[in-house]
Enzyme design. Sequence first.
Site, PDB file in Angstrom:
ATOM      1  N   SER A 155      -2.490 -13.594   3.595  1.00 53.42           N
ATOM      2  CA  SER A 155      -2.992 -12.474   4.397  1.00 53.42           C
ATOM      3  C   SER A 155      -4.443 -12.219   4.048  1.00 53.42           C
ATOM      4  CB  SER A 155      -2.188 -11.204   4.113  1.00 53.42           C
ATOM      5  OG  SER A 155      -2.789 -10.091   4.757  1.00 53.42           O
ATOM      6  N   TYR A 169       1.239  -5.262  -1.710  1.00 54.80           N
ATOM      7  CA  TYR A 169       1.339  -6.342  -0.719  1.00 54.80           C
ATOM      8  C   TYR A 169       0.149  -7.297  -0.862  1.00 54.80           C
ATOM      9  CZ  TYR A 169       0.979  -8.523   3.925  1.00 54.80           C
ATOM     10  OH  TYR A 169       0.851  -9.418   4.956  1.00 54.80           O
TER      11      TYR A 169
END
Length: 260
Positions: A155, A169
């Site tokens: 990501s 995350y």
Amino acid sequence: RSMDNALPSSPTTRRVMLITGGSRGIGAATAVLAAKAGYAVAINYRDNAQAAAETANAVEAAGGEAWCVQADVANESDIMAMFAALDARFGRLDVLVNNAGVVDKKARVQDMTAERLTRMFTVNTISTFLCCREAVKRMSTELGKNGGSIINVSSAAARLGSANQYVDYAASKGAMDVLTIGLAQEVAGAGIRVNAVRPGLIDTEIHASGGLPNRVNDLAATVPMGRGGSATEVAEVILWLASDQASYTTMSFIDVSGGR
Ligand code: NAP
């Protein structure tokens, strides 16, 4: 095709791509493009069998071969069962896409519980390590296999840090990036390429699962290209990294984030 993990053997001459979390979002878009590229596609999912079946139908409509396999990648025994079933079904593995991943509700580090952190790193990071381990055993030319390609779906958060949103995350994806660097070097001589894509704001249901269903539209103006991306725009890059066109590309990261 069947939803049953314990199908009898059906050897295929197609190249086989296993996509964790292949039932929805970026994984599902990857499955459909893989079908168009001629792969047999193993579609892993955790809960939503109907979404997996719909993606399998889309794969078959695109001329591909689909096989759905339920497994919670947070659970090592599920992973082992998934790979054993894959062996029985196809007898080969050419491409692994480590795509299954979760976000959590918006929180600051000062408020994060050990339970939250354990889930985040188990689902996003340890699962990726374990699936890489099982894939390498099935791809390594040092073990008499045919080589292969692993693509980790990281990501942009790994670069940005996701302050005040979900630093856990972002860190789970940062660890995936370091795994990509280290593993790529470990297995480069064994015919296996290891790369990652780092999507930015992509229009999928993951944002609603984190309690922010409008996140893509809300943040679109912060993206230099002025919009969110589609799952297919990420899948195109995954398919390129998997392909022979990327034969000299390993340990690489492709940002698919509209300049963000
Ligand atoms: P999504 O739409 O929420 O889909 C998630 C997929 O992963 C579903 O197929 C889901 O299956 C599966 N999954 C979740 N937990 C699982 C588990 N424990 N075991 C097996 N499968 C599991 O997500 P997405 O937006 O496509 O995201 C895919 C990947 O891209 C993730 O790793 C995410 O972090 C990354 N990413 C996404 C964005 C974005 O903006 N969307 C940006 C950067 C990176 P079920 O339906 O059965 O639960």
